[in-house]
Write an enzyme that holds these catalytic residues in place. Structure first.
Site, PDB file in Angstrom:
ATOM      1  N   GLU A 175      -6.822   3.002  -5.737  1.00 45.45           N
ATOM      2  CA  GLU A 175      -8.098   3.009  -5.008  1.00 45.45           C
ATOM      3  C   GLU A 175      -8.890   4.215  -5.496  1.00 45.45           C
ATOM      4  OE1 GLU A 175     -10.116   3.275  -0.581  1.00 45.45           O
ATOM      5  OE2 GLU A 175      -8.456   4.580  -1.124  1.00 45.45           O
ATOM      6  N   ASP A 196      -3.430   4.565  -2.301  1.00 44.78           N
ATOM      7  CA  ASP A 196      -4.564   4.984  -1.481  1.00 44.78           C
ATOM      8  C   ASP A 196      -5.216   6.256  -2.058  1.00 44.78           C
ATOM      9  OD1 ASP A 196      -5.890   4.484   1.171  1.00 44.78           O
ATOM     10  OD2 ASP A 196      -5.217   6.531   1.545  1.00 44.78           O
ATOM     11  N   ASP A 211       0.862  -1.168   0.000  1.00 44.62           N
ATOM     12  CA  ASP A 211       0.000   0.000   0.000  1.00 44.62           C
ATOM     13  C   ASP A 211       0.905   1.225   0.000  1.00 44.62           C
ATOM     14  OD1 ASP A 211      -2.471   1.510   0.514  1.00 44.62           O
ATOM     15  OD2 ASP A 211      -3.183  -0.359   1.402  1.00 44.62           O
ATOM     16  N   HIS A 253     -10.903  -3.783   3.464  1.00 42.27           N
ATOM     17  CA  HIS A 253     -10.898  -3.435   4.889  1.00 42.27           C
ATOM     18  C   HIS A 253     -11.791  -2.236   5.207  1.00 42.27           C
ATOM     19  CE1 HIS A 253      -8.133  -0.838   2.859  1.00 42.27           C
ATOM     20  NE2 HIS A 253      -8.092  -0.040   3.918  1.00 42.27           N
ATOM     21  N   ASP A 254     -12.367  -1.605   4.189  1.00 40.92           N
ATOM     22  CA  ASP A 254     -13.254  -0.453   4.423  1.00 40.92           C
ATOM     23  C   ASP A 254     -14.730  -0.805   4.246  1.00 40.92           C
ATOM     24  OD1 ASP A 254     -11.097   1.313   4.830  1.00 40.92           O
ATOM     25  OD2 ASP A 254     -10.882   1.661   2.677  1.00 40.92           O
TER      26      ASP A 254
HETATM   27  C1  NOJ Z   1      -8.570   4.585   2.142  1.00 35.17           C
HETATM   28  C2  NOJ Z   1      -8.175   3.469   3.044  1.00 35.17           C
HETATM   29  O1  NOJ Z   1      -8.529   2.247   2.447  1.00 35.17           O
HETATM   30  C3  NOJ Z   1      -8.860   3.710   4.362  1.00 35.17           C
HETATM   31  O2  NOJ Z   1      -8.737   2.614   5.221  1.00 35.17           O
HETATM   32  C4  NOJ Z   1      -8.288   4.969   4.974  1.00 35.17           C
HETATM   33  O3  NOJ Z   1      -9.001   5.285   6.140  1.00 35.17           O
HETATM   34  C5  NOJ Z   1      -8.385   6.138   3.999  1.00 35.17           C
HETATM   35  N1  NOJ Z   1      -8.005   5.791   2.673  1.00 35.17           N
HETATM   36  C6  NOJ Z   1      -7.502   7.250   4.425  1.00 35.17           C
HETATM   37  O4  NOJ Z   1      -6.170   6.917   4.161  1.00 35.17           O
END
Ligand code: NOJ
Length: 526
Positions: free
Chosen positions: A265, A201, A99, A326-327
């Site tokens: 992402e 990210d 990442d 993970h989100d």
């Molecule tokens: C996306 C990430 O996947 C997430 O977990 C994070 O909180 C935010 N970006 C901020 O970096």
């Protein structure tokens, strides 16, 4: 398809390092733990692992707040551990993707400490500082994605700095060439060590409006909804200038030998998402396609999504699909255990690189986190409205022992009690389990070029049946997914079942096939 690259042919598996395997008993996963589990990933059959951030971090956002881009957080191990993990992965034929968090640093990064020191600090312009707005408050109406103003007033100078996420995550100023150069160097640091690529990210939010215009009100927002959604991200996301940065990152990555990959992402509608492939495809090779995460779960909607996505891809662009990360709430929680098997078949038979989220292969669903154990700032800021991400981050369930074989200590998030049954040791031996289905699907995808890199045809929905075919040369495979709750007969002509989600009818010859509710089939047309 001629000479597909590993990231086109292969399958990516996301490891959330905090939750994969702990080896030192502190209740948090570590790099040595991941190394111990590489053979598991080989057995499962995936090709690459992507690690959520492992760099030093105060962990305000669990690693997405980095205080040193060129090291490993002691919680996860050392650089030497990382080098070993990378060598061990490569020795097994696995690729390793890191990442990379370009939008913001931690407030404790030395760059930010220097930047906030005084107005004429040489690093002042590395971040986004503004005087107060006309009324004396924040400079404009931009909101943090975690809720509240995106501006934080800093006592030392009386100015505000921008943070698109937590106030502990100040945004870097990507309009500053020195920032760009420093971040490109940080990419080089890991590329020199041999990483096979990056997942970038929040790639679509790196650049903000240079005139700092207010975002427009979102008429669709309702009180009680995510605070951030009160305004539309017109001036704070997907600005055209970001494409230059994406191209520059790609050039840095391409400057290294081997076929390294850049994943982005990006949460945007498809017509905007595909822009991130870049001009002449000199952008992200895999702009993450999250449409299966947000979709209504029915055949007609999914057929439509696939058709439109395929149509929107620029010539030569390679697709990809994702079920969870993970989100996001886990797939088994979103659609239920039965449909999660169909989802696995869909993910692993569509055209495009699949990314699996750790634990989905054993059917993990969202864990239950009692209020006193909540860790995620998203939940703490707006409790109870479903924004918390702890439930999808609970530790991997390896076996039925204490703490599911994840740690000898006290896990940072509670182990789901279902771990007693839903654990790798048990389900990998159960011939009917979702693990066995994942394993069989991955093996089939590897075995059949039509599935790994073949073209996609005839996508359509007939009531609850989603169908499409995949072909490469003389190979042709038909996929039928019964997304409904009633049995259905489907006339297809002579065919052989290669795999059922129910794992019980291999090599069955059919012509009109009786499909059970929630059954998916991969068939070879005679
Ligand atoms: C996306 C990430 O996947 C997430 O977990 C994070 O909180 C935010 N970006 C901020 O970096």
């Amino acid at each position: 398809m001629q000479n597909p690259l590993w990231w086109q042919r292969g399958i990516i598996y996301q490891v959330y390092p905090r939750s994969f395997q702990d080896t030192n008993g502190d209740g948090v996963g570590d790099l040595l733990g991941i190394a111990e589990r590489l053979d598991y990933l080989v057995t499962l059959g995936v090709d690459a692992l992507w690690l959520s951030p492992i760099q030093p971090s105060p962990m305000a956002d669990f690693g997405y707040d980095i205080s040193d881009y060129c090291n490993v957080d002691p919680l996860f191990g050392t650089l030497a551990d990382f080098d070993r993990l990378l060598a061990d992965a490569h020795a097994r034929g696995l690729k390793l993707i890191l990442d990379f968090v370009p939008n913001h640093t931690s407030e404790r990064h030395p760059w930010f400490i220097e930047s906030r020191g005084c107005r004429d600090s040489p690093k002042r312009d590395w971040y986004i500082w503004r005087p107060p707005g006309p009324a004396g408050g924040p400079p404009n109406n931009w909101l943090s994605r975690f809720g509240g103003s995106a501006w934080e007033r800093d006592e030392t100078t009386g100015e505000y700095y921008l943070h698109s996420f937590l106030k502990q995550q100040p945004d870097l100023n990507w309009r500053n060439p020195a920032v760009r150069a420093a971040m490109m160097d940080a990419l080089g640091f890991w590329l020199d060590r041999g990483v096979d690529g990056f997942r970038m990210d929040v790639l679509w939010v790196l650049v903000k409006d240079d005139l700092f215009r207010d975002n427009p009100v979102n008429p669709a927002w309702k009180p009680g909804g995510p605070l951030h959604d009160q305004f539309i991200d017109l001036y704070t996301a997907d600005r055209l200038e970001v494409q230059d940065i994406v191209a520059e990152m790609r050039s840095v990555i391409d400057g290294y030998p081997g076929d390294r990959v850049m994943i982005g992402e990006i949460y945007l509608p498809v017509d905007r998402l595909v822009a991130y492939y870049g001009k002449s495809l000199h952008g992200a090779q895999l702009p993450f396609n999250f449409q299966l995460i947000n979709t209504k779960w029915n055949a007609a909607t999914i057929a439509d999504i696939v058709r439109k996505y395929e149509a929107a891809l620029p010539p030569g662009a390679w697709p990809n699909w994702v079920l969870g990360n993970h989100d996001q709430p886990r797939i088994a929680t979103r659609v239920g255990a039965a449909q999660a098997r169909l989802a696995a078949m869909l993910l692993l038979t569509l055209r495009g690189t699949p990314t699996l989220y750790y634990g989905d292969e054993i059917g993990m669903s969202n864990g239950k986190i009692p209020p006193e154990l909540v860790q995620d700032p998203a939940e703490k800021i707006q409790p109870g409205i479903g924004l918390g991400r702890d439930p999808q981050r609970t530790p991997m369930q390896w076996d039925a022992s204490r703490e599911a074989g994840f740690t000898t200590g006290h896990p940072w998030l509670p182990i789901d009690p279902v771990a007693e049954l839903d654990n790798v040791a048990r389900v990998s031996k159960d011939p009917d389990s979702i693990w066995t289905l994942y394993h069989a699907l991955i093996a089939l995808r590897r075995d059949r070029t039509a599935l790994s890199v073949g073209s996609l045809h005839e996508i359509g929905a007939d009531g609850d049946i989603l169908r499409f075919s995949r072909g490469e040369g003389a190979e042709s495979v038909l996929v039928l997914l019964n997304m409904g709750e009633v049995p259905k007969e489907v006339a297809i002509g002579p065919a052989t079942i290669l795999l059922s989600t129910h794992l019980d009818r291999p090599n069955e010859l059919v012509s009109t096939v009786a499909m059970r509710p929630g059954e998916g089939l991969v068939l070879e047309i005679e």
